[in-house]
Each structure stands twice: as structure tokens, then as C-alpha cells.
Design an enzyme around this catalytic site. Sequence first.
Site, PDB file in Angstrom:
ATOM      1  N   ASP A 133       0.830  -1.211   0.000  1.00  0.00           N
ATOM      2  CA  ASP A 133       0.000   0.000   0.000  1.00  0.00           C
ATOM      3  C   ASP A 133       0.864   1.262   0.000  1.00  0.00           C
ATOM      4  OD1 ASP A 133      -2.745   0.709  -0.171  1.00  0.00           O
ATOM      5  OD2 ASP A 133      -2.629   1.545   1.852  1.00  0.00           O
ATOM      6  N   CYS A 165     -11.041   4.685  -4.818  1.00  0.00           N
ATOM      7  CA  CYS A 165      -9.986   4.523  -3.809  1.00  0.00           C
ATOM      8  C   CYS A 165     -10.369   5.276  -2.540  1.00  0.00           C
ATOM      9  CB  CYS A 165      -8.649   5.047  -4.313  1.00  0.00           C
ATOM     10  SG  CYS A 165      -8.357   4.765  -6.051  1.00  0.00           S
ATOM     11  N   TYR A 175     -12.668   3.402   0.644  1.00  0.00           N
ATOM     12  CA  TYR A 175     -11.955   3.288   1.930  1.00  0.00           C
ATOM     13  C   TYR A 175     -12.749   3.992   3.025  1.00  0.00           C
ATOM     14  CZ  TYR A 175      -7.618   0.779   1.078  1.00  0.00           C
ATOM     15  OH  TYR A 175      -6.698  -0.206   0.848  1.00  0.00           O
ATOM     16  N   TYR A 216      -9.487   5.807   8.435  1.00  0.00           N
ATOM     17  CA  TYR A 216     -10.362   5.805   7.264  1.00  0.00           C
ATOM     18  C   TYR A 216     -11.814   6.151   7.600  1.00  0.00           C
ATOM     19  CZ  TYR A 216      -6.217   4.353   4.889  1.00  0.00           C
ATOM     20  OH  TYR A 216      -4.934   4.343   4.382  1.00  0.00           O
ATOM     21  N   GLU A 230      -9.525  -2.507  -6.529  1.00  0.00           N
ATOM     22  CA  GLU A 230      -9.562  -2.390  -5.059  1.00  0.00           C
ATOM     23  C   GLU A 230      -9.809  -3.770  -4.444  1.00  0.00           C
ATOM     24  OE1 GLU A 230      -8.938  -0.114  -2.793  1.00  0.00           O
ATOM     25  OE2 GLU A 230      -8.411   1.386  -4.262  1.00  0.00           O
TER      26      GLU A 230
HETATM   27  C1  LIG Z   1      -5.184   0.207  -2.526  1.00  0.00           C
HETATM   28  C2  LIG Z   1      -5.651   1.438  -1.806  1.00  0.00           C
HETATM   29  N1  LIG Z   1      -6.774   2.085  -2.260  1.00  0.00           N
HETATM   30  C3  LIG Z   1      -7.177   3.230  -1.603  1.00  0.00           C
HETATM   31  C4  LIG Z   1      -6.518   3.729  -0.509  1.00  0.00           C
HETATM   32  C5  LIG Z   1      -7.021   4.938   0.204  1.00  0.00           C
HETATM   33  N2  LIG Z   1      -6.214   6.047  -0.054  1.00  0.00           N
HETATM   34  C6  LIG Z   1      -5.383   3.030  -0.108  1.00  0.00           C
HETATM   35  N3  LIG Z   1      -4.663   3.429   0.951  1.00  0.00           N
HETATM   36  N4  LIG Z   1      -4.966   1.872  -0.739  1.00  0.00           N
END
Ligand SMILES: Cc1ncc(CN)c(N)n1
Length: 225
Positions: free
Chosen positions: A43, A134, A138, A164, A206
Site C-alpha cells: 500500500d 480509492c 476506503y 479511514y 480495489e
Molecule cells: C489500494 C488502496 N486504495 C485506496 C486507498 C485509500 N487512499 C489506499 N490506501 N490503498
Amino acid sequence: MFTDRLYKTAKPIWEASYHHPFVQGIGNGTLDIDKFRFFMEQDYLYLIEYCRLFALGSLKAHNLQTMTVFADLLHSTLKVEMDLHRQYAERIGIEKEKLEQVQPAATTVAYTSYMLNVSQRGSLAELVAAVLPCTWSYYEIGTRLHEIPGASEHEFYGEWVKMYASTEFGELAKWLKDLMNELAEGKREEELKWLEDIFVTTSKYEYMFWEMSERKEMWPIEINS
Ligand SMILES: Cc1ncc(CN)c(N)n1
């Protein structure tokens, strides 16, 4: 609203993501730390590329207000969201410098390359369609997990849930949704369908990111070097 249509189309994928064992493991605190370590490392690499998208958003913005919010998104990702990863890395015993040297997994490369490709070639609307799942998904996952009793207080995963589910993170998602609706106004059905396809594709990525993390999946073939 165009975002209602996007949500409705991608809902089965978003539900599958929320119910994914990896996500549920964060919520009920049973996730294997090794899987979480793998996820955080990948990530971190993902977020570096995601920051480039926000920089591109500033470049493609049509006015100073939009330019400024993309710059804020870039700043808060680099400083706040990635700090969460740096703090977890410290708790797990990964050196900060090592975080940037991790080898990206196949899904990380595919996902970030897709987002950047669509955003570089396309308009601001295409960039926002790519990045919206994204931030928005989240926030949705964060707020749903936050409702699980004890999830936000969990001694290890609590910080992740709180980040989040936070109002600040929710405001960023709302701002991107509003921008998506504004940019979709007056577009032909053919163009809206294309934006919807992009949104669905990154929603699928995702899901694949959770799946990759659950399996700690790198590449199907490696060389000894
Ligand atoms: C794969 C992923 N997607 C979204 C996010 C949220 N910024 C994240 N941290 N990582």
C-alpha cells in the site's frame, strides 16, 4: 446524481470488498499480522503512485480552487495517510527506508499503471473516475468497520479503522464525489458510460488488492538473482 449511478453499478464489487476476509479481519481484530505487513508494504508503494495522480489533478484543474484541493490531497496523502504506514512499519519492525525499497507485486503494478495511464491520457473527469473508488470505498469501509463494537479501540488495527472513518478523510471523499458530479454534467451517455467503466475497473482493482494481501501474492513466477 452521476455518483449514485456509479455507486449502484459498482455496489456488488464494493460489498465483496467489505465482506472480504482481509477487511473483516481488520474489523474483528483477527487478521494475521504478516498479511497486514504485506498489505502495508504494498500500500505504501501504491500511495506513492496515487500521490502522482493528485499532482496530475492539479495540472489538469480548470480553476484555482480545484488546483488547491488536489494539492491538499497530495499533501495529506504524503503527510497524514503515509505517516500511518510509517508508524505501523515502526511497530512491526520495518525500517522506514526499507518501505520504499519493497518489490511491487503484480497487482500493485497493474493497478497503479492502469490509474496513471487513464489519467495521463484522459481529461480531469477520467482522472476523478479512476481515483474516486480509492478514496470513497476506503471511507465506506472505514465507517462500516467503525460501527463494529471495539474495532476502533483495537490495540493494533484500531488506528487504521479510525484513519479511514475520520471526518477529514470523509471530507476528501465528498469533495471528489462533488467534483465527479460537476464534471459529468452535460456529458453524452457514451462519455458517461466510459467514466463508469473506469470507475468499475478501479473498484475491481480495489477488490484485487485485498485478495492479493490475503494471499500475500507477489508474481506467479520469479527468477533467482
Ligand atoms: C489500494 C488502496 N486504495 C485506496 C486507498 C485509500 N487512499 C489506499 N490506501 N490503498
